[in-house]
Design an enzyme around this catalytic site. Structure first.
Site, PDB file in Angstrom:
ATOM      1  N   ARG A  47       0.853  -1.176   0.000  1.00 19.66           N
ATOM      2  CA  ARG A  47       0.000   0.000   0.000  1.00 19.66           C
ATOM      3  C   ARG A  47       0.893   1.231   0.000  1.00 19.66           C
ATOM      4  O   ARG A  47       1.701   1.403   0.903  1.00 19.66           O
ATOM      5  CB  ARG A  47      -0.858  -0.046   1.273  1.00 19.66           C
ATOM      6  CG  ARG A  47      -2.077   0.782   1.216  1.00 19.66           C
ATOM      7  CD  ARG A  47      -2.958   0.474   2.398  1.00 19.66           C
ATOM      8  NE  ARG A  47      -2.396   0.945   3.651  1.00 19.66           N
ATOM      9  CZ  ARG A  47      -3.124   1.339   4.693  1.00 19.66           C
ATOM     10  NH1 ARG A  47      -4.429   1.282   4.623  1.00 19.66           N
ATOM     11  NH2 ARG A  47      -2.558   1.743   5.799  1.00 19.66           N
ATOM     12  N   THR A 103      -0.654   7.628  -0.992  1.00 19.09           N
ATOM     13  CA  THR A 103      -1.963   7.568  -1.671  1.00 19.09           C
ATOM     14  C   THR A 103      -2.871   6.492  -1.086  1.00 19.09           C
ATOM     15  O   THR A 103      -4.068   6.475  -1.346  1.00 19.09           O
ATOM     16  CB  THR A 103      -1.774   7.235  -3.170  1.00 19.09           C
ATOM     17  OG1 THR A 103      -1.221   5.900  -3.256  1.00 19.09           O
ATOM     18  CG2 THR A 103      -0.823   8.215  -3.839  1.00 19.09           C
ATOM     19  N   ASP A 137       0.606  -2.395  12.458  1.00 24.58           N
ATOM     20  CA  ASP A 137       1.015  -2.851  11.124  1.00 24.58           C
ATOM     21  C   ASP A 137       1.289  -4.348  11.181  1.00 24.58           C
ATOM     22  O   ASP A 137       2.270  -4.798  11.790  1.00 24.58           O
ATOM     23  CB  ASP A 137       2.273  -2.090  10.678  1.00 24.58           C
ATOM     24  CG  ASP A 137       2.600  -2.373   9.220  1.00 24.58           C
ATOM     25  OD1 ASP A 137       2.772  -3.566   8.864  1.00 24.58           O
ATOM     26  OD2 ASP A 137       2.655  -1.418   8.430  1.00 24.58           O
ATOM     27  N   ASP A 175       4.715  -5.684   9.755  1.00 21.97           N
ATOM     28  CA  ASP A 175       5.845  -5.340  10.629  1.00 21.97           C
ATOM     29  C   ASP A 175       5.841  -6.183  11.901  1.00 21.97           C
ATOM     30  O   ASP A 175       6.892  -6.607  12.384  1.00 21.97           O
ATOM     31  CB  ASP A 175       5.799  -3.852  10.995  1.00 21.97           C
ATOM     32  CG  ASP A 175       6.280  -2.973   9.851  1.00 21.97           C
ATOM     33  OD1 ASP A 175       6.906  -3.505   8.913  1.00 21.97           O
ATOM     34  OD2 ASP A 175       6.031  -1.754   9.897  1.00 21.97           O
TER      35      ASP A 175
HETATM   36  C1  PRP Z   1      -1.175  -4.212   4.689  1.00 25.89           C
HETATM   37  C2  PRP Z   1      -2.101  -5.399   4.887  1.00 25.89           C
HETATM   38  C3  PRP Z   1      -2.971  -5.337   3.666  1.00 25.89           C
HETATM   39  C4  PRP Z   1      -3.083  -3.858   3.418  1.00 25.89           C
HETATM   40  C5  PRP Z   1      -4.429  -3.436   3.925  1.00 25.89           C
HETATM   41  O1  PRP Z   1      -0.180  -4.510   3.813  1.00 25.89           O
HETATM   42  O2  PRP Z   1      -1.415  -6.605   5.028  1.00 25.89           O
HETATM   43  O3  PRP Z   1      -2.415  -5.989   2.534  1.00 25.89           O
HETATM   44  O4  PRP Z   1      -2.053  -3.222   4.169  1.00 25.89           O
HETATM   45  O5  PRP Z   1      -4.654  -2.111   3.594  1.00 25.89           O
HETATM   46  P1  PRP Z   1      -5.784  -1.665   2.561  1.00 25.89           P
HETATM   47  O6  PRP Z   1      -7.002  -2.455   2.874  1.00 25.89           O
HETATM   48  O7  PRP Z   1      -5.926  -0.202   2.867  1.00 25.89           O
HETATM   49  O8  PRP Z   1      -5.266  -1.897   1.172  1.00 25.89           O
HETATM   50  P2  PRP Z   1       1.020  -3.493   3.493  1.00 25.89           P
HETATM   51  O9  PRP Z   1       0.694  -2.655   2.309  1.00 25.89           O
HETATM   52  O10 PRP Z   1       1.389  -2.746   4.747  1.00 25.89           O
HETATM   53  O11 PRP Z   1       2.194  -4.443   3.037  1.00 25.89           O
HETATM   54  P3  PRP Z   1       2.977  -5.579   3.852  1.00 25.89           P
HETATM   55  O12 PRP Z   1       2.011  -6.722   4.062  1.00 25.89           O
HETATM   56  O13 PRP Z   1       4.068  -5.923   2.916  1.00 25.89           O
HETATM   57  O14 PRP Z   1       3.464  -5.003   5.143  1.00 25.89           O
HETATM   58  N1  URA Z   2      -2.283  -2.407   7.241  1.00 27.07           N
HETATM   59  C1  URA Z   2      -1.944  -2.858   8.465  1.00 27.07           C
HETATM   60  O1  URA Z   2      -1.037  -3.684   8.612  1.00 27.07           O
HETATM   61  N2  URA Z   2      -2.626  -2.394   9.527  1.00 27.07           N
HETATM   62  C2  URA Z   2      -3.615  -1.504   9.407  1.00 27.07           C
HETATM   63  O2  URA Z   2      -4.212  -1.111  10.432  1.00 27.07           O
HETATM   64  C3  URA Z   2      -3.955  -1.037   8.123  1.00 27.07           C
HETATM   65  C4  URA Z   2      -3.273  -1.521   7.053  1.00 27.07           C
END
Ligand code: PRP
Ligand code: URA
Length: 216
Positions: A111, A115, A207, A210
Site C-alpha cells: 500500500r 496515496t 502494522d 511489521d
Molecule cells: C497491509 C495489509 C494489507 C493492506 C491493507 O499490507 O497486510 O495488505 O495493508 O490495507 P488496505 O485495505 O488499505 O489496502 P502493506 O501494504 O502494509 O504491506 P505488507 O504486508 O508488505 O506489510
Molecule cells: N495495514 C496494516 O497492517 N494495519 C492496518 O491497520 C492497516 C493496514
C-alpha cells in the site's frame, strides 16, 4: 471511540471464543513477534476450520482392517490458498496446517503510504485456476484497496470460486470489497470502529506485516 453503524456490511464474523481470545492477545502492544506470528497462524487455522464447514462431501467405498464400508470424503473443487504479500503469509501457514494439500498462489501488493493505493509487484498462481476454490488471506482489510485489487487479479486470471479471509476489518474496507465484488464472501474475526488519518484500523493491531516479521 464511536462505532459507526455496521448494519449494511455483508461480512461473516467468526466469533469462536478461541479466535476472539487469541485476537485480543495479538492486539496487545506488548505481544512480541514470535507470539504474534504463532497466534496469527493458530487463528487462521481455526478460521479455516469454520469457513470450510460447508465443503461438499461424497460417498466412497473403502476397506478398514476390519471390514469394507461406505464413508465420506471431500468432493468438488480442489483448494487454493492465496496470501497477499507480505502479511498474508502469516495466515497462509495456518490454513495450510489444516489443508496441507492445497496449492499456494502469491499476490504481492503493497500500500503506497501517501496515496494508500495498492501497488502490484508479484503474481504467481496455480495453473488450473478455474478448477479451484481459492481462499485469499490477508490479516488486515483497511481501505479494502489491496483485497479488492487481489480479487480483481484472481478473477482476471480465471478464478471462479473465491472467499476472502481476513483477521481485522474496518467498515470502510468491507464496504469497498462488497461494492467491487458483491459475489465474494468475506470472513473476519472482527470489524473494528474506523480508519485513522494514516489509513490504519482503529483500534486494530498496528502494522500486521511489521509485527509478523519484526520490521518495526
Ligand atoms: C497491509 C495489509 C494489507 C493492506 C491493507 O499490507 O497486510 O495488505 O495493508 O490495507 P488496505 O485495505 O488499505 O489496502 P502493506 O501494504 O502494509 O504491506 P505488507 O504486508 O508488505 O506489510
Ligand atoms: N495495514 C496494516 O497492517 N494495519 C492496518 O491497520 C492497516 C493496514
Amino acid at each position: 471511540m464511536t462505532q459507526e453503524n455496521q448494519a449494511d456490511l455483508a461480512v461473516h464474523i467468526v466469533d469462536h471464543p478461541l479466535v476472539q481470545h487469541k485476537l485480543t492477545l495479538m492486539r496487545q502492544k506488548e505481544t512480541g513477534t514470535k507470539d504474534f506470528r504463532e497466534l496469527l497462524e493458530e487463528i487462521a487455522m481455526l478460521m479455516a476450520y469454520e469457513i470450510t464447514r460447508d465443503l461438499p462431501l461424497e460417498d466412497v467405498e473403502i476397506e478398514t482392517p476390519v471390514a469394507p464400508c461406505r464413508v465420506k470424503k471431500l468432493a468438488g473443487k480442489k483448494l487454493g490458498i492465496v496470501p497477499i504479500l507480505r502479511a498474508g503469509l502469516g495466515m497462509a501457514e495456518g490454513v495450510l496446517r489444516l489443508i496441507p494439500a492445497a496449492r499456494v498462489g502469491h499476490i504481492g501488493l503493497y500500500r503506497d503510504p501517501d496515496t494508500l493505493q495498492p501497488v502490484e509487484y508479484f503474481c504467481k498462481l496455480p495453473g488450473d485456476i478455474g478448477e479451484r476454490m481459492f481462499i485469499v488471506v490477508d490479516p488486515m482489510l483497511a481501505t479494502g484497496g489491496s483485497s479488492a485489487a487481489a480479487l480483481d487479479l484472481l478473477k482476471k486470471k480465471g478464478a471462479k470460486s473465491i472467499v476472502l479471509l481476513c483477521l481485522v476489518a474496518a467498515p470502510e474496507g468491507v464496504r469497498t470489497v462488497n461494492a467491487a465484488h458483491p459475489d465474494i464472501p468475506i470472513y473476519v474475526a472482527a470489524v473494528d470502529d474506523c480508519l485513522n488519518e494514516h489509513g490504519y484500523i482503529v483500534p486494530g493491531l498496528g502494522d500486521a506485516g511489521d509485527r509478523i516479521f519484526g520490521t518495526l
